[in-house]
Design an enzyme around this catalytic site. Sequence first.
Site, PDB file in Angstrom:
ATOM      1  N   ASP A 141       1.132  -1.081  -0.057  1.00  0.00           N
ATOM      2  CA  ASP A 141      -0.083  -0.011   0.272  1.00  0.00           C
ATOM      3  C   ASP A 141       1.190   0.598  -0.070  1.00  0.00           C
ATOM      4  O   ASP A 141       2.061   1.239   0.626  1.00  0.00           O
ATOM      5  CB  ASP A 141      -1.056  -0.083   0.970  1.00  0.00           C
ATOM      6  CG  ASP A 141      -1.900   0.765   1.267  1.00  0.00           C
ATOM      7  OD1 ASP A 141      -2.093   1.875  -0.298  1.00  0.00           O
ATOM      8  OD2 ASP A 141      -2.946   0.130   2.151  1.00  0.00           O
TER       9      ASP A 141
ATOM     10  N   GLU B  16     -18.096  10.257   4.350  1.00  0.00           N
ATOM     11  CA  GLU B  16     -17.389   8.765   4.753  1.00  0.00           C
ATOM     12  C   GLU B  16     -15.821   8.229   3.820  1.00  0.00           C
ATOM     13  O   GLU B  16     -16.186   8.287   2.844  1.00  0.00           O
ATOM     14  CB  GLU B  16     -17.798   7.329   5.074  1.00  0.00           C
ATOM     15  CG  GLU B  16     -19.398   7.395   3.384  1.00  0.00           C
ATOM     16  CD  GLU B  16     -20.163   6.261   3.938  1.00  0.00           C
ATOM     17  OE1 GLU B  16     -20.053   5.369   4.429  1.00  0.00           O
ATOM     18  OE2 GLU B  16     -20.747   5.810   3.170  1.00  0.00           O
TER      19      GLU B  16
END
Length: 891
Positions: free
Chosen positions: A276, A634
């Site tokens: 990542d 969100e």
Amino acid sequence: MCMVVRRVMIAWLGSAAALPAAQAAPPPPAAQEERGRPDEAIRLARELVAKMTIEEKLPQLLNTAPAIPRLDIPAYNWWTESLHGALGPIPTTNFPEPVGLAATFDAPLVGQVAGAISMEVRAFHTLARQTGRLGRIGTGLDTWSPNINIFRDPRWGRGQETYGEDPFLTAEIGKAFIRGMQGPDPDRPHVIATPKHFAVHSGPEATRHHDNFYASPYDLEDTYLPAFRAAIVEARAGSIMCAYNRVDGQPACASDLLLKEHLREAWGFKGYVVSDCDAVRDIDENHKYAPDAAAGVAIALRSGVDNECNTNTLSDTAGLENRYRDALARGLLTESQIDESLVLLFAARYRTGDLRGVANAPSAVPVSAIGAAEHRELTLRAAERSMVLLKNSGVLPLKPDTRVAVIGPLGDATRVLRGNYSSTLTGRPVSIVDGLRAALGDSNVTLVPFGESVTDGDRVPTSALRTPDGQPGVLVRYYNPTTPVPAKFAPGTRDKLLQSVRYAAEPVVTRIEPDVGDRQLELARVADVHRRVFSGFLVPPETGTYRIGLTGPGGTLQFDGRMIADRRKAKYNDLPSLTTFQLTAGKRYPFTIEGGGSDLVWKRISGTPDAGLKRAAAGADALIAVVGLTSDMEAEETSFKIEGFSGGDKTSLDLPRDQLAMLEQARATGKPIILVAMNGSPINLQWGKDHAAAILEAWYPGEAGGTAAANILTGRTNPSGRLPLTFYKSVDDLPPFDDYSMKGRTYRYFTGTPVYPFGHGLSYTSFSYGPVKVRAARDGAQSGITVIMNLTNTGARAGDEVAQLYLAFPQRPGIPRIALRGFQRVSLKPGETKALTFDLSSRDISSVTPDGVRWVAPGSYRVTVGSGQPGTAVAGESATFTVEKPQELPK
């Protein structure tokens, strides 16, 4: 939010001595063959790597792999995102957010969606070759999708990217996506899929670079690893991405448990591992697991990370490979270990056809495939099947002459359709109100503008834009620099250097574009560093109050003679900068936008929304309240805090306060309320359950979302989606967010009463289930069973049913009360009956012991097939079977 992080102290006393010296001898050929497939691509990759110098090799370990002209190797960027649609400088097809794709309970459909996305990703690679932009994000033939983390807690901002809370559903949908993306031959993939984030990763967002999560052996095997195992062992994903956080003390990108014990050894993974973005840097900078950067990259590569995503590549920072050079010089790495990773990376490029030489490699896809008409038809079908009818007191489907008033901040919204990890340039988005107008007629649909809201900010469409000479669209001028600009910048120097750059007086490209969007990567003549100026007029279609501004980083906006937005220091996921104006219909308001990747956004609002709602309700038969959240609220690791949100995660499941107040006002009118929810995670729908006449969960449904919702509300399409999540009433019903124990979470372990349960969804027709028959495998049920039954459409109209198979296990410590172990979407005409067959393997009927061993336990099992979970008052039938002989299964 309060966060307690347990830290493991790593006593490394000095750099070179702290990390054990790497083995000087290269791994034996047999070990190399074990890591990489012994095929043509591996052979070619080995021959290629053998020709490279160490200076040529080291930069290839990063996500931006530079060209090596003497070896005829073009530049390559491993950073490509296509979670639910390709991203690039041409409008792409935007499919429903993954949580909505999961709600289809339709693995074949998800495979088709992934196949369409794969085609568009390949077409962008073709475009990059034509424009000379290979090496930029979004041009590679691999993709960092799907996200198969388990959505264990409704507070997680990125849960919308996943396939829900259930390991079995996630595995089945994830496999379908991977197979659709890679194509029929995983050894010659069209686009390499990269399931992420491996593993034990699902929030909180704000602390993800520091967190250390302890998962019990039971929860690891029962919840966190099954979907990843299925992605690697069954779907044969060619890549995998390791996560930011630590797991049991070790960073996920340096985890023996994950990368060695499970991935390489137990699962036999032969592909490459990518980190990542900045997860390798986290090893030393945040986790303090390594004493310095060189030790950090060494432990990552030696643990199995082959390719590092580093966000400093976004600013073309030079010298990122120096950490690997230092590790070599200090004996922390050997060149043969680097070669081992490079062989896997170059073999992948050979397999996809990026590098030529492998027979039968996939062929190129033309640029015209992007946004193809058949893809738009597919996204409509996916959106329709994703939407879940949660409640219907009989008001739906709407009759053709029904007069409706559309209320709420999202009624005419378009940004909300896209969800996160989506291209700003998509096919024409259809809002809920536009979809209803097409279905019911303009005269039967009234839009009631909402007041100022945190959800505001939709892209201004071409219909409201005019160039300086009055044509539709925006005039864009691109200016190349006259000052020499380095290809790479020394660390920390880029911003200062760019401030001193001078640009040509005349643009290198001038053209009219349909709107304010980032299309420069399709322009071969425009330099990577350039000045860009949008100019034109905004022409509002109606007189009223508007919020105007910018979203995204880097740009400034002059509107009607004054600067109203400066995003030069904004983050990519900050909320829009908006200013309120009174605008007159048809009047031309001049604007200029310079720099960055910003988009011009607006929202028509009302200064008196209460009066508007009351007035519209008087002439309406029903109120359609479009409420919910946005993927800007969100979201992933945000820097802002607003009520109910922190760092991208939710702190409450409630709707925003202004929306709840509007719903109460709507209730006071006495008109039936049809609630359409748009969100990427569970929200508290108790108000709607108590007071609304109907509830449609629409998620973030993609560009065709408004058409899909209107088709369902008016009965053109029978609703058939099912919840892939438990909808709770409050976060107070759940354990702490940062507790990774599954006890008390998801339908499998939650002991309370949800507002709406996992698997729930209604239809406009009805279905009945015949008796369930269970047939054990020849050598006993421990080797598998076959479940057979009949399904009948007992209603008056055709429709799809999602038959769900749940298993109840012999009672053992920690065993879930039930677990999904099969599902089928079936289309039936009125009165039609079909026989359903479910073949369950030994792994399907297995469970996990407290110490993490997967086995088929002896004892009595109950299998239930029905429209939802057993015990939720839905149609279904059950049967029991017995396992006589226990059977242990491999990891």
